[in-house]
Design a protein around this motif. Sequence first.
Motif, short mmCIF file in Angstrom:
data_model
loop_
_atom_site.label_atom_id
_atom_site.label_comp_id
_atom_site.label_asym_id
_atom_site.label_seq_id
_atom_site.Cartn_x
_atom_site.Cartn_y
_atom_site.Cartn_z
N THR A 8 13.95 -0.31 1.31
CA THR A 8 13.09 0.86 1.13
C THR A 8 13.84 2.03 0.51
N ALA A 9 15.05 2.30 1.00
CA ALA A 9 15.83 3.43 0.49
C ALA A 9 16.11 3.27 -1.01
N ALA A 10 16.47 2.05 -1.41
CA ALA A 10 16.74 1.83 -2.84
C ALA A 10 15.48 2.02 -3.68
N LEU A 11 14.34 1.57 -3.17
CA LEU A 11 13.09 1.74 -3.91
C LEU A 11 12.67 3.20 -3.98
N VAL A 12 12.95 3.98 -2.94
CA VAL A 12 12.66 5.41 -3.00
C VAL A 12 13.51 6.07 -4.08
N ALA A 92 -3.37 18.14 -5.83
CA ALA A 92 -2.39 17.43 -4.99
C ALA A 92 -2.86 16.01 -4.71
N GLY A 93 -4.16 15.84 -4.50
CA GLY A 93 -4.69 14.50 -4.28
C GLY A 93 -4.54 13.61 -5.49
N ILE A 94 -4.80 14.16 -6.69
CA ILE A 94 -4.64 13.38 -7.91
C ILE A 94 -3.17 13.02 -8.13
N MET A 95 -2.28 13.98 -7.89
CA MET A 95 -0.85 13.71 -7.98
C MET A 95 -0.47 12.56 -7.06
N SER A 96 -0.97 12.56 -5.86
CA SER A 96 -0.61 11.55 -4.88
C SER A 96 -1.13 10.17 -5.28
N LEU A 97 -2.35 10.10 -5.76
CA LEU A 97 -2.89 8.78 -6.14
C LEU A 97 -2.13 8.23 -7.33
N VAL A 98 -1.72 9.09 -8.27
CA VAL A 98 -0.93 8.62 -9.41
C VAL A 98 0.40 8.05 -8.95
N ILE A 99 1.07 8.76 -8.04
CA ILE A 99 2.38 8.31 -7.56
C ILE A 99 2.26 7.00 -6.81
N VAL A 100 1.33 6.90 -5.88
CA VAL A 100 1.23 5.71 -5.03
C VAL A 100 0.81 4.49 -5.85
N VAL A 101 -0.20 4.63 -6.69
CA VAL A 101 -0.65 3.49 -7.48
C VAL A 101 0.42 3.07 -8.48
N ALA A 130 6.52 4.07 -1.84
CA ALA A 130 5.51 4.85 -2.56
C ALA A 130 4.96 5.98 -1.69
N LEU A 131 4.68 5.67 -0.42
CA LEU A 131 4.15 6.71 0.48
C LEU A 131 5.18 7.79 0.75
N LEU A 132 6.45 7.40 0.90
CA LEU A 132 7.50 8.40 1.13
C LEU A 132 7.68 9.29 -0.09
N THR A 133 7.58 8.71 -1.29
CA THR A 133 7.69 9.52 -2.51
C THR A 133 6.55 10.52 -2.60
N CYS A 171 -4.70 11.71 0.63
CA CYS A 171 -5.11 10.99 -0.59
C CYS A 171 -4.10 9.90 -0.94
N ALA A 172 -2.82 10.12 -0.65
CA ALA A 172 -1.81 9.08 -0.88
C ALA A 172 -2.09 7.86 -0.02
N ALA A 173 -2.42 8.08 1.24
CA ALA A 173 -2.75 6.95 2.12
C ALA A 173 -4.02 6.25 1.66
#
Length: 527
Positions: A8-12, A92-101, A130-133, A171-173
């Motif tokens: 997980t740490a490496a992927l973050v 912020a919600g749009i930012m989160s969905l972009v990052i997670v997806v 993805a959720l941590l990011t 929104c990320a979740a």
Amino acid sequence: MSAPLAGTAALVRLALRRDRVLAPVWILVVASMVLALPASLESVYQTPAERGTLLATTNASGSLRGLYGPVFGDSVGALTAWKGGVFAAVLAGIMSLVIVVRHTREEEETGRQEMLSAAVVGRRAPLTAALLTALLANGLAAALVTAGLAGHGAAGAAALGLGIGATGTLCAALAAVAAQLTGSARLAKGLTGAAIGAAFVLRAVGDARAPAGASLPTWLSPLGWLEHVRAFAGERWWVLALFATATAALAAAAYALAGRRDLGTGLLPARPGPAHGRLGSAGALARRLQRPALVGWSLAFLAAGLVFGAVAAGATELVGGNDRTRELIERMGNRSGLTDAFLATMAQMLGMVAALYAVAAVLRLAAEETGQRAEPLLAHPVGRLRWAGGHLAAAFGGPALILLAAGLGLGLGQGRAAALGPAVGAALAQLPAVWAIGGLAVLLHGAAPRYTAVAWAVAGAALALGWVGPALHLPDAVLDLSPFAHLPRLPGAAAATAWAPLLALTALAAALTAAGLAALRRRDLVV
């Protein structure tokens, strides 16, 4: 077998490395939307009496409450939370969905996750990373908002910052759940975006019905929860527990779903296609791929136009006798009348948002390349220009359709038949600037595909300049960096001088597109 969270740490670290440009830009946009407001509000509403008049006028108007929400206090901090809180939370919600997806479903769709999983990477490590990011990005946005507004009240600043960050994290979740259900990144983004839109509509309906935002639809929306935190107006800290509970439940659902599916697939079964093919050309395929997004954007712009058109009818009441507010709206719109100035401002804002659609439609070409779907198509007697032309038809024709929908909404929302033509003209006048930004995206995709993110940055900068530039009294030299600054402010007296900038920007868009297509013919495909 590796532990579920191994790696997980490496992927973050990898996610932060990949998002080193995208995430900071989004964070600054979210924070600046809020932090630019206090100075503007202080210059426009200088006395408690003027702010009290604004509070009373807004809470008495259902259309204004539907757009911005109710006002719970007459301090500068409370007005800042009212004017910018919901919109910053949506961003912020749009930012989160972009990052997670991007770091879940897109990684699987492109095959990169399969290679990463061949190393010591646990089953749930990509989702966790993805959720941590996303959590880190929202935390930084919340910290900037809190620090920037602390001078207006530390408790209120913390409540607003935490509310915006909590909305983004929720929104990320939600995006994490969508990424487990669907088999494509576009569908995951579409479902999450539709959920955010539904939350905005529920909040707007609830606020329009009840002056204090106490109706049931408001409480069914996370954006309504943000309002009820009541930053700078007797903070309700317990409302933040609603965000925590909902986020934890959605994250738990995402983890449970992740353990029930195979890598690269979604839990929702893909709809089987027809027994015999119905798409006879590359252009037909492109239109089929672009159609869902175009329909969704058109409906959203029609709804936004209806809301803004209804608000325009009350623009005079909102301004009242405040000359500074009138001057600000006329600077953003035109000087032919307050209602026309407000409509011109809303048409320009919708045009700036339409530029985001144009960029996304152009860069569908990049997604087809990196997803290795373009190569089999081009192996047939299909030239690159013919292949690209289908997508560019949607990228340049699509904004015309969605802005037409916006113009119809602006006209119908006013409830006057005579307002329909000028409203449609004002919306369609934004097309040349939208096309210019779309042309830049074509050039970047054709000549420098590694730097297509610059097109997103340009579209975002144009939106930021149009949103906060006039309020901050930025010099004209800075505002003129946006192509939208050169468009005529319609409806209004500027119609007589409309053609020169429209033709110039259209010619620029054509030149950029031609240069991009020429470069696309010469370069190798992205692999």
